[in-house]
Design a protein around this motif. Structure first.
Motif, short mmCIF file in Angstrom:
data_model
loop_
_atom_site.label_atom_id
_atom_site.label_comp_id
_atom_site.label_asym_id
_atom_site.label_seq_id
_atom_site.Cartn_x
_atom_site.Cartn_y
_atom_site.Cartn_z
N LEU A 186 0.84 -1.19 0.00
CA LEU A 186 0.00 0.00 0.00
C LEU A 186 0.88 1.25 0.00
O LEU A 186 1.59 1.51 0.97
CB LEU A 186 -0.91 -0.01 1.24
N LEU A 187 0.81 2.02 -1.09
CA LEU A 187 1.65 3.20 -1.25
C LEU A 187 0.81 4.47 -1.20
O LEU A 187 -0.06 4.69 -2.04
CB LEU A 187 2.40 3.13 -2.59
N ALA A 188 1.05 5.29 -0.18
CA ALA A 188 0.49 6.65 -0.10
C ALA A 188 -1.03 6.68 -0.13
O ALA A 188 -1.64 7.49 -0.83
CB ALA A 188 1.05 7.52 -1.23
N GLY A 189 -1.65 5.80 0.65
CA GLY A 189 -3.11 5.79 0.71
C GLY A 189 -3.62 5.99 2.12
O GLY A 189 -2.87 5.85 3.09
N PRO A 190 -4.92 6.30 2.27
CA PRO A 190 -5.54 6.40 3.59
C PRO A 190 -5.85 5.02 4.16
O PRO A 190 -5.78 4.01 3.45
CB PRO A 190 -6.85 7.17 3.29
N PRO A 191 -6.21 4.94 5.43
CA PRO A 191 -6.54 3.66 6.05
C PRO A 191 -7.92 3.16 5.65
O PRO A 191 -8.80 3.94 5.27
CB PRO A 191 -6.47 3.96 7.55
N TYR A 192 -8.10 1.86 5.75
CA TYR A 192 -9.38 1.23 5.43
C TYR A 192 -10.52 1.86 6.24
O TYR A 192 -10.40 2.07 7.44
CB TYR A 192 -9.35 -0.28 5.72
N ARG A 240 8.13 10.77 2.50
CA ARG A 240 8.03 11.81 3.51
C ARG A 240 7.80 13.20 2.91
O ARG A 240 7.47 14.14 3.64
CB ARG A 240 9.26 11.81 4.41
N ASP A 241 7.94 13.33 1.56
CA ASP A 241 7.71 14.62 0.91
C ASP A 241 6.34 14.70 0.26
O ASP A 241 6.08 15.62 -0.55
CB ASP A 241 8.79 14.87 -0.15
N ASP A 242 5.45 13.80 0.60
CA ASP A 242 4.11 13.76 -0.01
C ASP A 242 3.29 14.94 0.50
O ASP A 242 3.03 15.06 1.70
CB ASP A 242 3.43 12.44 0.37
N ALA A 243 2.85 15.80 -0.43
CA ALA A 243 2.04 16.96 -0.07
C ALA A 243 0.57 16.76 -0.44
O ALA A 243 -0.24 17.67 -0.28
CB ALA A 243 2.57 18.22 -0.77
N ARG A 296 2.14 -10.02 9.30
CA ARG A 296 3.37 -9.22 9.34
C ARG A 296 3.10 -7.85 8.70
O ARG A 296 2.69 -7.78 7.54
CB ARG A 296 4.49 -9.93 8.58
N VAL A 297 3.33 -6.80 9.45
CA VAL A 297 3.09 -5.44 8.98
C VAL A 297 4.41 -4.68 9.00
O VAL A 297 5.06 -4.60 10.04
CB VAL A 297 2.05 -4.72 9.86
N GLU A 298 4.80 -4.13 7.86
CA GLU A 298 6.04 -3.36 7.76
C GLU A 298 5.71 -1.97 7.23
O GLU A 298 5.05 -1.82 6.21
CB GLU A 298 7.02 -4.05 6.83
N THR A 299 6.21 -0.95 7.93
CA THR A 299 6.01 0.44 7.52
C THR A 299 7.34 1.03 7.05
O THR A 299 8.35 0.91 7.73
CB THR A 299 5.46 1.27 8.68
N ASP A 300 7.30 1.67 5.88
CA ASP A 300 8.50 2.25 5.26
C ASP A 300 8.19 3.71 4.95
O ASP A 300 7.54 4.02 3.95
CB ASP A 300 8.81 1.46 3.99
N THR A 301 8.65 4.63 5.81
CA THR A 301 8.28 6.04 5.67
C THR A 301 9.46 7.00 5.70
O THR A 301 9.27 8.21 5.84
CB THR A 301 7.30 6.44 6.79
N ASP A 302 10.67 6.50 5.54
CA ASP A 302 11.85 7.35 5.67
C ASP A 302 12.45 7.78 4.34
O ASP A 302 13.50 8.42 4.31
CB ASP A 302 12.93 6.63 6.49
N ARG A 303 11.78 7.48 3.24
CA ARG A 303 12.33 7.80 1.93
C ARG A 303 11.81 9.16 1.45
O ARG A 303 10.64 9.49 1.66
CB ARG A 303 11.98 6.71 0.91
N ALA A 304 12.67 9.89 0.77
CA ALA A 304 12.32 11.25 0.32
C ALA A 304 11.77 11.20 -1.11
O ALA A 304 12.53 11.17 -2.07
CB ALA A 304 13.53 12.16 0.37
N PHE A 305 10.45 11.15 -1.23
CA PHE A 305 9.80 11.27 -2.53
C PHE A 305 8.40 11.83 -2.33
O PHE A 305 7.81 11.67 -1.26
CB PHE A 305 9.78 9.94 -3.30
N PRO A 306 7.84 12.50 -3.36
CA PRO A 306 6.52 13.12 -3.24
C PRO A 306 5.40 12.11 -3.54
O PRO A 306 5.61 10.90 -3.43
CB PRO A 306 6.57 14.24 -4.28
N HIS A 307 4.24 12.64 -3.92
CA HIS A 307 3.07 11.77 -4.14
C HIS A 307 3.15 11.14 -5.53
O HIS A 307 2.59 11.65 -6.51
CB HIS A 307 1.78 12.58 -3.99
N LEU A 308 3.86 10.02 -5.60
CA LEU A 308 4.02 9.27 -6.84
C LEU A 308 4.58 7.89 -6.50
O LEU A 308 4.89 7.60 -5.34
CB LEU A 308 4.94 10.00 -7.82
N LEU A 309 4.68 7.05 -7.51
CA LEU A 309 5.31 5.75 -7.35
C LEU A 309 6.76 5.87 -7.79
O LEU A 309 7.03 6.17 -8.95
CB LEU A 309 4.58 4.68 -8.17
#
Length: 331
Positions: free
Chosen positions: A56-62, A119-122, A147-160
């Protein structure tokens, strides 16, 4: 211009039917970007008894919007005036699972959930990643081995992020693929299907096919799908080998009618599908003003009806029919 001409030529005749393949029922997963991420989450909760996980990339919660566009545009995207409460949303999942509107919570046992957010998602607040993961974590006691893994330390905006396709990563924008030096699709597929035995080639070697999406429209509802979707078949899968399936959901304004074949060709999933021996299904939403969905987002606030994020939702029923035709055993 050549790409546009090719698309116009394809559109002159009805798209062909979705082919059936030989499916490995233990290797079926979903992934998505932005509205596609929450759609992937909705599908995961609805059919977790048929899936092995979700990326799940850059989405809101269920369940965040609760059927309200105002809530969707506020807390669910901006995390303002409050951050969605994952425990409250998880309680709603429990209720719906108990009522048979979602899969039993035991279906989540052993699944992998990879939550990625730049982390740069506006556009969608990075803080929401904690809520996305938190819903699953609140249910982990009822789903052994989740198993739940969160990856939020990368510098990129709202894109893949991609290795080398799309726009300048620091600028962002259409087609919402960015040259970030990070192969997000490859990472997603490694999380979902295991570390690959080989490196992916620079270009995919298989077949990208259009297929008729209208064939799977429920008789009693409009899922607001485009006429054609896409299926990527690695060479082994096209030759009849048993293959896994990844359903990859585009984001808002990332559908083929808007960006051509950029997402379905250049996101990076196809290259890695060859390595993992996984067919990739790329369903496509259409833009609409009645119901109101001008940016061709997946339904995560209720424009297709009240049951949109359950097994009874129009888009989820459409997907179940499409997966069945592809060869996935759906209930």
């Amino acid at each position: 211009m050549a790409l546009l001409a090719g698309l116009a030529g394809c559109g002159a005749e009805p798209p062909p039917p979705l082919p059936a393949i030989t499916v490995d029922s233990d290797r079926i997963a979903v992934a998505g970007v932005s509205s596609g991420a929450i759609m992937a989450g909705q599908v995961h909760f609805a059919w977790s008894d048929r899936l092995r996980g979700a990326a799940l990339l850059a989405g809101p919660p269920y369940g965040c919007a609760g059927g309200s566009l105002e809530t969707a545009l506020g807390p669910c995207m901006e995390a303002k005036p409050y951050l969605p409460d994952p425990k409250r949303l998880a309680a709603r999942v429990r209720e719906r699972a108990a009522a048979g509107q979602l899969a039993p919570l035991s279906g989540l046992a052993g699944d992998v959930v990879y939550v990625l957010h730049g982390r740069d998602d506006a556009t969608v607040a990075p803080a929401l990643a904690a809520s996305v993961a938190g819903v699953y974590e609140a249910l982990s006691g009822e789903a052994g081995g989740l198993r739940v893994e969160t990856d939020t330390d990368r510098a990129f905006p709202h894109l893949l992020p991609t290795r080398d396709r799309g726009v300048d990563c620091t600028l962002g924008g259409e087609p919402w693929l960015g040259r970030c030096g990070f192969d997000a699709a490859g990472t997603m597929m490694a999380k979902l299907f295991g570390e690959p035995e080989a490196e992916a080639a620079a270009d995919a070697a298989g077949e990208l096919r259009r297929f008729d999406q209208a064939a799977f429209t429920p008789a009693d509802a409009d899922p607001v799908m485009a006429d054609a979707g896409y299926l990527y078949l690695p060479p082994d899968c096209a030759a009849g080998a048993t293959c896994g399936v990844l359903v990859a959901f585009h984001g808002c304004q990332q559908n083929a009618d808007k960006v051509g074949e950029a997402f379905v060709r250049d996101a990076g999933f196809n290259r890695w599908a060859d390595v993992h021996r996984v067919a990739v299904l790329y369903p496509q939403v259409r833009s609409s003003y009645l119901p109101l969905n001008p940016k061709a987002c997946w339904d995560w606030w209720g424009y297709t009806g009240e049951a949109y994020d359950t097994r009874d939702g129009a888009q989820l029923r459409w997907l179940a029919a499409a997966l069945s035709a592809l060869g996935v055993a759906m209930p």
